[in-house]
Design a protein around this motif. Structure first.
Motif, PDB file in Angstrom:
ATOM      1  N   ARG A   1      11.469   9.640 -11.515  1.00 45.69           N
ATOM      2  CA  ARG A   1      12.790   9.260 -11.001  1.00 45.69           C
ATOM      3  C   ARG A   1      12.692   8.178  -9.926  1.00 45.69           C
ATOM      4  NH1 ARG A   1      17.049   8.620 -12.282  1.00 45.69           N
ATOM      5  NH2 ARG A   1      18.210   9.516 -10.581  1.00 45.69           N
ATOM      6  N   LEU A   2      11.720   8.308  -9.030  1.00 51.07           N
ATOM      7  CA  LEU A   2      11.588   7.330  -7.954  1.00 51.07           C
ATOM      8  C   LEU A   2      11.055   5.996  -8.467  1.00 51.07           C
ATOM      9  CD1 LEU A   2      10.418   9.557  -5.001  1.00 51.07           C
ATOM     10  CD2 LEU A   2      12.653   8.538  -5.365  1.00 51.07           C
ATOM     11  N   ARG A   3      10.169   6.025  -9.434  1.00 56.64           N
ATOM     12  CA  ARG A   3       9.695   4.757 -10.022  1.00 56.64           C
ATOM     13  C   ARG A   3      10.841   4.046 -10.735  1.00 56.64           C
ATOM     14  NH1 ARG A   3       4.389   3.965  -9.457  1.00 56.64           N
ATOM     15  NH2 ARG A   3       3.051   5.793  -9.321  1.00 56.64           N
ATOM     16  N   PHE A   4      11.693   4.822 -11.419  1.00 58.92           N
ATOM     17  CA  PHE A   4      12.831   4.221 -12.108  1.00 58.92           C
ATOM     18  C   PHE A   4      13.796   3.590 -11.105  1.00 58.92           C
ATOM     19  CE2 PHE A   4      17.138   4.541 -13.877  1.00 58.92           C
ATOM     20  CZ  PHE A   4      16.977   3.771 -15.017  1.00 58.92           C
ATOM     21  N   ALA A   5      14.048   4.278  -9.986  1.00 59.84           N
ATOM     22  CA  ALA A   5      15.006   3.791  -8.994  1.00 59.84           C
ATOM     23  C   ALA A   5      14.443   2.661  -8.131  1.00 59.84           C
ATOM     24  CB  ALA A   5      15.464   4.946  -8.105  1.00 59.84           C
ATOM     25  N   LEU A   6      13.137   2.688  -7.858  1.00 58.52           N
ATOM     26  CA  LEU A   6      12.557   1.752  -6.897  1.00 58.52           C
ATOM     27  C   LEU A   6      11.606   0.732  -7.510  1.00 58.52           C
ATOM     28  CD1 LEU A   6      11.720   4.333  -4.088  1.00 58.52           C
ATOM     29  CD2 LEU A   6      13.756   2.916  -4.291  1.00 58.52           C
ATOM     30  N   ASP A   7      11.495   0.698  -8.817  1.00 59.10           N
ATOM     31  CA  ASP A   7      10.507  -0.178  -9.456  1.00 59.10           C
ATOM     32  C   ASP A   7      10.762  -1.651  -9.163  1.00 59.10           C
ATOM     33  OD1 ASP A   7       8.213  -0.525 -10.970  1.00 59.10           O
ATOM     34  OD2 ASP A   7       9.382  -0.996 -12.770  1.00 59.10           O
ATOM     35  N   ARG A   8      12.016  -2.062  -9.078  1.00 59.10           N
ATOM     36  CA  ARG A   8      12.289  -3.479  -8.816  1.00 59.10           C
ATOM     37  C   ARG A   8      11.951  -3.885  -7.385  1.00 59.10           C
ATOM     38  NH1 ARG A   8      18.821  -3.625  -8.409  1.00 59.10           N
ATOM     39  NH2 ARG A   8      18.997  -1.622  -7.378  1.00 59.10           N
ATOM     40  N   PHE A   9      11.711  -2.898  -6.499  1.00 52.10           N
ATOM     41  CA  PHE A   9      11.313  -3.175  -5.121  1.00 52.10           C
ATOM     42  C   PHE A   9       9.848  -2.811  -4.889  1.00 52.10           C
ATOM     43  CE2 PHE A   9      15.656  -1.328  -5.148  1.00 52.10           C
ATOM     44  CZ  PHE A   9      16.346  -2.510  -5.065  1.00 52.10           C
ATOM     45  N   ALA A  10       9.052  -2.723  -5.931  1.00 46.79           N
ATOM     46  CA  ALA A  10       7.673  -2.248  -5.836  1.00 46.79           C
ATOM     47  C   ALA A  10       6.815  -3.136  -4.934  1.00 46.79           C
ATOM     48  CB  ALA A  10       7.046  -2.151  -7.217  1.00 46.79           C
ATOM     49  N   ARG A  11       7.063  -4.439  -4.946  1.00 55.83           N
ATOM     50  CA  ARG A  11       6.266  -5.327  -4.086  1.00 55.83           C
ATOM     51  C   ARG A  11       6.568  -5.095  -2.615  1.00 55.83           C
ATOM     52  NH1 ARG A  11       7.464 -11.114  -5.813  1.00 55.83           N
ATOM     53  NH2 ARG A  11       9.513 -10.190  -6.094  1.00 55.83           N
ATOM     54  N   ARG A  12       7.771  -4.679  -2.288  1.00 55.58           N
ATOM     55  CA  ARG A  12       8.177  -4.470  -0.904  1.00 55.58           C
ATOM     56  C   ARG A  12       7.913  -3.047  -0.409  1.00 55.58           C
ATOM     57  NH1 ARG A  12      12.098  -8.188   0.936  1.00 55.58           N
ATOM     58  NH2 ARG A  12      11.598  -7.159   2.886  1.00 55.58           N
ATOM     59  N   THR A  13       7.671  -2.112  -1.320  1.00 57.58           N
ATOM     60  CA  THR A  13       7.511  -0.706  -0.965  1.00 57.58           C
ATOM     61  C   THR A  13       6.039  -0.369  -0.774  1.00 57.58           C
ATOM     62  OG1 THR A  13       9.439  -0.214  -2.304  1.00 57.58           O
ATOM     63  CG2 THR A  13       8.078   1.633  -1.664  1.00 57.58           C
ATOM     64  N   ARG A  14       5.711   0.150   0.411  1.00 59.71           N
ATOM     65  CA  ARG A  14       4.324   0.524   0.678  1.00 59.71           C
ATOM     66  C   ARG A  14       4.070   1.987   0.367  1.00 59.71           C
ATOM     67  NH1 ARG A  14       3.002  -1.308   6.583  1.00 59.71           N
ATOM     68  NH2 ARG A  14       5.231  -1.419   6.835  1.00 59.71           N
ATOM     69  N   LYS A  15       4.898   2.867   0.922  1.00 60.10           N
ATOM     70  CA  LYS A  15       4.646   4.294   0.792  1.00 60.10           C
ATOM     71  C   LYS A  15       5.972   5.022   0.669  1.00 60.10           C
ATOM     72  CE  LYS A  15       2.257   8.054   3.150  1.00 60.10           C
ATOM     73  NZ  LYS A  15       1.504   8.421   4.347  1.00 60.10           N
ATOM     74  N   VAL A  16       5.986   6.049  -0.187  1.00 57.39           N
ATOM     75  CA  VAL A  16       7.161   6.890  -0.369  1.00 57.39           C
ATOM     76  C   VAL A  16       6.749   8.331  -0.087  1.00 57.39           C
ATOM     77  CG1 VAL A  16       8.902   7.683  -2.009  1.00 57.39           C
ATOM     78  CG2 VAL A  16       8.078   5.335  -2.134  1.00 57.39           C
ATOM     79  N   THR A  17       7.403   8.939   0.903  1.00 59.66           N
ATOM     80  CA  THR A  17       7.113  10.330   1.275  1.00 59.66           C
ATOM     81  C   THR A  17       8.304  11.185   0.885  1.00 59.66           C
ATOM     82  OG1 THR A  17       5.805   9.568   3.145  1.00 59.66           O
ATOM     83  CG2 THR A  17       6.475  11.867   3.155  1.00 59.66           C
TER      84      THR A  17
ATOM     85  N   CYS B   1      16.065  17.595  -0.255  1.00 63.11           N
ATOM     86  CA  CYS B   1      15.040  16.611  -0.588  1.00 63.11           C
ATOM     87  C   CYS B   1      15.180  15.463   0.401  1.00 63.11           C
ATOM     88  CB  CYS B   1      15.225  16.113  -2.014  1.00 63.11           C
ATOM     89  SG  CYS B   1      14.023  14.862  -2.487  1.00 63.11           S
ATOM     90  N   GLN B   2      14.175  15.280   1.237  1.00 60.52           N
ATOM     91  CA  GLN B   2      14.187  14.205   2.214  1.00 60.52           C
ATOM     92  C   GLN B   2      13.209  13.133   1.756  1.00 60.52           C
ATOM     93  OE1 GLN B   2      12.809  15.169   6.146  1.00 60.52           O
ATOM     94  NE2 GLN B   2      14.045  13.564   7.068  1.00 60.52           N
ATOM     95  N   LEU B   3      13.651  11.885   1.830  1.00 57.69           N
ATOM     96  CA  LEU B   3      12.875  10.765   1.328  1.00 57.69           C
ATOM     97  C   LEU B   3      12.678   9.747   2.442  1.00 57.69           C
ATOM     98  CD1 LEU B   3      11.793   9.480  -1.344  1.00 57.69           C
ATOM     99  CD2 LEU B   3      14.020   8.413  -1.564  1.00 57.69           C
ATOM    100  N   ALA B   4      11.431   9.351   2.686  1.00 52.12           N
ATOM    101  CA  ALA B   4      11.113   8.309   3.666  1.00 52.12           C
ATOM    102  C   ALA B   4      10.383   7.192   2.925  1.00 52.12           C
ATOM    103  CB  ALA B   4      10.248   8.862   4.784  1.00 52.12           C
ATOM    104  N   ILE B   5      10.957   5.990   2.978  1.00 47.95           N
ATOM    105  CA  ILE B   5      10.400   4.844   2.265  1.00 47.95           C
ATOM    106  C   ILE B   5       9.965   3.803   3.287  1.00 47.95           C
ATOM    107  CG2 ILE B   5      10.859   3.038   0.578  1.00 47.95           C
ATOM    108  CD1 ILE B   5      13.136   4.859  -0.456  1.00 47.95           C
ATOM    109  N   SER B   6       8.685   3.441   3.255  1.00 46.91           N
ATOM    110  CA  SER B   6       8.160   2.402   4.150  1.00 46.91           C
ATOM    111  C   SER B   6       8.186   1.076   3.410  1.00 46.91           C
ATOM    112  CB  SER B   6       6.728   2.724   4.563  1.00 46.91           C
ATOM    113  OG  SER B   6       6.685   3.930   5.260  1.00 46.91           O
ATOM    114  N   LEU B   7       8.977   0.146   3.933  1.00 49.50           N
ATOM    115  CA  LEU B   7       9.071  -1.178   3.324  1.00 49.50           C
ATOM    116  C   LEU B   7       8.064  -2.119   3.970  1.00 49.50           C
ATOM    117  CD1 LEU B   7      12.927  -1.520   3.006  1.00 49.50           C
ATOM    118  CD2 LEU B   7      11.303  -0.938   1.236  1.00 49.50           C
TER     119      LEU B   7
END
Length: 130
Positions: free
Chosen positions: A23-39, A56-62
Motif C-alpha cells: 500500500r505504501l509503495r503504491f501511494a508513495l512510489d512517485r516520490f521514491a527519490r525524495r523519500t528516505r525512510k518510512v516508519t 496506524c501512525q506514519l512518519a516519512i523522512s523526505l
C-alpha cells in the motif's frame, strides 16, 4: 525506500507486513527519490475491547530534511493502513507541488500571455495603461 514497521499490542505477521509495504509503495512510489525512510507504528489503543481503536501512525523522512507524521484510526488494522497511505500520497503530492510552484492557474495565464502578449492584463488596468 526503507521501511521500518513496529507493532504495539498488535502482532505484525508477514501478510500484514506485505500489505503495508504494498500500500505504501503504491501511494508513495512517485516520490521514491525524495523519500528516505518510512516508519510505521501500529497500536491497539484499548486492548481487547471493541471500537475504533486501531491506530496506524506514519512518519516519512523526505530528502532535504523534513519529516511528515500522520495517523489514521479505524476498527480494523488494514483499514487504518489504507487510510493513512491515501492521506500520505495526497499530502506529499500537494506539498511538493506547492514547493515547486506548479500551479495550474499560473501555467494557464503564462500560456495565454505567450500566445498573445498584446492582451491587457489586470496589472495594466491598475496602472492606467490601455
Amino acid at each position: 525506500m526503507q521501511f521500518e514497521i513496529r507493532g504495539r499490542d498488535i502482532y505484525v505477521s508477514q501478510a500484514l507486513r506485505a500489505h503495508i509495504e504494498r500500500r505504501l509503495r503504491f501511494a508513495l512510489d512517485r516520490f521514491a527519490r525524495r523519500t528516505r525512510k518510512v516508519t510505521v507504528k501500529l497500536e491497539d489503543l484499548n486492548g481487547p475491547r471493541c471500537g475504533i481503536d486501531k491506530c496506524c501512525q506514519l512518519a516519512i523522512s523526505l530528502a532535504p530534511s523534513s519529516t511528515i507524521v500522520m495517523e489514521s484510526r479505524a476498527s480494523n488494522v488494514y483499514t487504518a493502513i489504507d487510510g493513512v497511505a491515501d492521506k500520505a500520497g495526497c499530502y506529499i503530492g500537494r506539498r511538493l507541488k506547492r514547493r515547486h510552484g506548479r500551479s495550474p492557474l499560473r501555467r494557464i495565464s503564462e500560456l495565454l500571455f505567450r500566445e498573445s502578449p498584446s492582451l491587457i492584463g489586470p496589472a495594466d488596468l491598475q496602472r492606467g495603461r490601455s
